[in-house]
Design a protein around this motif. Sequence first.
Motif, PDB file in Angstrom:
ATOM      1  N   CYS A  91      25.132  58.114  25.979  1.00  0.00           N
ATOM      2  CA  CYS A  91      24.774  56.822  25.377  1.00  0.00           C
ATOM      3  C   CYS A  91      25.767  55.750  25.817  1.00  0.00           C
ATOM      4  O   CYS A  91      26.974  55.939  25.697  1.00  0.00           O
ATOM      5  CB  CYS A  91      24.777  56.953  23.854  1.00  0.00           C
ATOM      6  SG  CYS A  91      24.565  55.377  23.017  1.00  0.00           S
ATOM      7  N   CYS A  94      27.848  54.539  22.317  1.00  0.00           N
ATOM      8  CA  CYS A  94      28.783  55.374  21.549  1.00  0.00           C
ATOM      9  C   CYS A  94      29.283  56.571  22.338  1.00  0.00           C
ATOM     10  O   CYS A  94      30.063  57.372  21.817  1.00  0.00           O
ATOM     11  CB  CYS A  94      28.134  55.840  20.253  1.00  0.00           C
ATOM     12  SG  CYS A  94      26.894  57.141  20.507  1.00  0.00           S
ATOM     13  N   CYS A 120      19.380  57.034  20.606  1.00  0.00           N
ATOM     14  CA  CYS A 120      20.584  57.850  20.679  1.00  0.00           C
ATOM     15  C   CYS A 120      20.638  58.739  19.437  1.00  0.00           C
ATOM     16  O   CYS A 120      20.454  58.255  18.327  1.00  0.00           O
ATOM     17  CB  CYS A 120      21.819  56.961  20.751  1.00  0.00           C
ATOM     18  SG  CYS A 120      23.344  57.904  20.603  1.00  0.00           S
ATOM     19  N   CYS A 123      24.224  57.311  17.347  1.00  0.00           N
ATOM     20  CA  CYS A 123      24.345  55.944  16.799  1.00  0.00           C
ATOM     21  C   CYS A 123      22.980  55.350  16.472  1.00  0.00           C
ATOM     22  O   CYS A 123      22.898  54.263  15.908  1.00  0.00           O
ATOM     23  CB  CYS A 123      25.121  55.040  17.750  1.00  0.00           C
ATOM     24  SG  CYS A 123      24.206  54.543  19.236  1.00  0.00           S
TER      25      CYS A 123
HETATM   26 ZN   LIG Z   1      24.816  56.143  20.820  1.00  0.00          ZN
END
Ligand SMILES: [Zn+2]
Length: 177
Positions: A91, A94, A120, A123
């Motif tokens: 991702c 994050c 994701c 997150c």
């Molecule tokens: Zn993420």
Amino acid sequence: MGDCFQTIADIDATAEEAGALGARVVTWLVTEGIVRAERRYEMLGRPVYSPGPRWDDVTEWTNEGGCDGLAVITDPTVFRGSLGSDGSAVCPHCSARATAAPWPEAAEIWHRTGTAELPCPVCDRMVPLPEWTWEGDRFAFAHLGFEIWNAARPRPEFVAEFGRVLGHRIRTVAGKL
Ligand SMILES: [Zn+2]
């Protein structure tokens, strides 16, 4: 000895602008003497611009075998690398890994419509498919890409220059046939 390639993919180019942006990059490379305006042969069915007098200046070393050159791809393409074979998608927000996401389905939608997103798992943000990064530079999803053949290691500053000329974010993948 096989043919090596490094692909520079423009992850922001739309289907509509890919052709014009590809032509802009070729004009830049011809003006700089890095490629010639002629295309004498093909790699994977795509015409390849021949190296220009300054081709060797933008690479750190050149592969022994095969033909050098640059191909421009202006279709929606999943660019695949073959050097890192088991990296996960990461991702961009994050840095979580998303191994279980439905990638084939998302790629299918992206191919068909030019846009696809995946959430994701950590997150929870929806992340457009091309914006995911891949460990080992495994994949890049883009409407525009530049395959550099057999200049096994284009200098990083030369690769970065593509992003400046395009005004877009780029991703790279590398591999060998
Ligand atoms: Zn993420």
